[in-house]
Design a protein around this motif. Structure first.
Motif, short mmCIF file in Angstrom:
data_model
loop_
_atom_site.label_atom_id
_atom_site.label_comp_id
_atom_site.label_asym_id
_atom_site.label_seq_id
_atom_site.Cartn_x
_atom_site.Cartn_y
_atom_site.Cartn_z
N THR A 189 1.98 -4.20 -5.97
CA THR A 189 1.25 -5.41 -5.61
C THR A 189 2.01 -6.15 -4.51
O THR A 189 3.23 -6.02 -4.38
CB THR A 189 1.09 -6.35 -6.82
OG1 THR A 189 2.39 -6.81 -7.23
CG2 THR A 189 0.39 -5.65 -7.99
N TYR A 226 0.83 -1.21 0.00
CA TYR A 226 0.00 0.00 0.00
C TYR A 226 0.87 1.26 0.00
O TYR A 226 0.65 2.18 -0.78
CB TYR A 226 -0.94 0.00 1.20
CG TYR A 226 -1.91 1.15 1.19
CD1 TYR A 226 -3.09 1.08 0.44
CD2 TYR A 226 -1.63 2.32 1.90
CE1 TYR A 226 -3.97 2.16 0.40
CE2 TYR A 226 -2.51 3.39 1.87
CZ TYR A 226 -3.67 3.31 1.12
OH TYR A 226 -4.53 4.38 1.09
N ASN A 256 2.58 1.64 -3.35
CA ASN A 256 1.69 1.55 -4.51
C ASN A 256 2.12 0.43 -5.45
O ASN A 256 2.30 0.64 -6.65
CB ASN A 256 1.61 2.90 -5.24
CG ASN A 256 0.45 2.94 -6.21
OD1 ASN A 256 -0.57 2.28 -6.01
ND2 ASN A 256 0.60 3.72 -7.27
#
Length: 125
Positions: free
Chosen positions: A73, A68, A71
């Motif tokens: 995966t 998160y 940004n």
């Protein structure tokens, strides 16, 4: 003019300074150690891994939080964490189902902090 700046200076003599060579060769680590050092610096050569190390320098984090924050995966983060763990730059601990990652030790923090200080010199950052 810029080409002159970029050109490396070289010595125009053919004298061997044995006293200097002896000092250097006595201190030179084994070839294997120098290879391992070069491999360590290759790990630092990826901006994603540097971003992960930056985050972990601030606080231990799980893969979800890292994904998160950066940004990215979770899969991409996991791949990079695997590389960092193999290089002994990060460690992990499990708390129930959650795995938290942190810098492996103070040596890693020192390397990272010193490198940031070096690149920040003169930039006003």
């Amino acid at each position: 003019m810029e080409a002159d700046f970029m050109r490396a200076e070289r010595c125009d003599c053919d004298v061997i300074h044995e006293d200097v060579l002896n000092i250097v060769l006595d201190k030179m680590p084994a070839e294997e150690s120098l290879y391992d050092l070069a491999e360590l610096f290759k790990v630092f050569g990826d901006s994603t891994r540097v971003r992960i190390l930056w985050a972990l320098d601030a606080h231990e984090m799980c893969t979800c939080d890292l994904a998160y924050a950066l940004n990215m995966t979770q899969s991409a983060i996991s791949h990079q964490l695997r590389v960092l763990k193999q290089a002994k730059l990060v460690k992990n601990r499990r708390e129930g189902k959650i795995v938290y990652y942190s810098l492996a030790d103070e040596h890693v923090r020192t390397i990272f902090d010193q490198a940031m200080e070096h690149v920040s010199e003169g930039s006003g950052v």
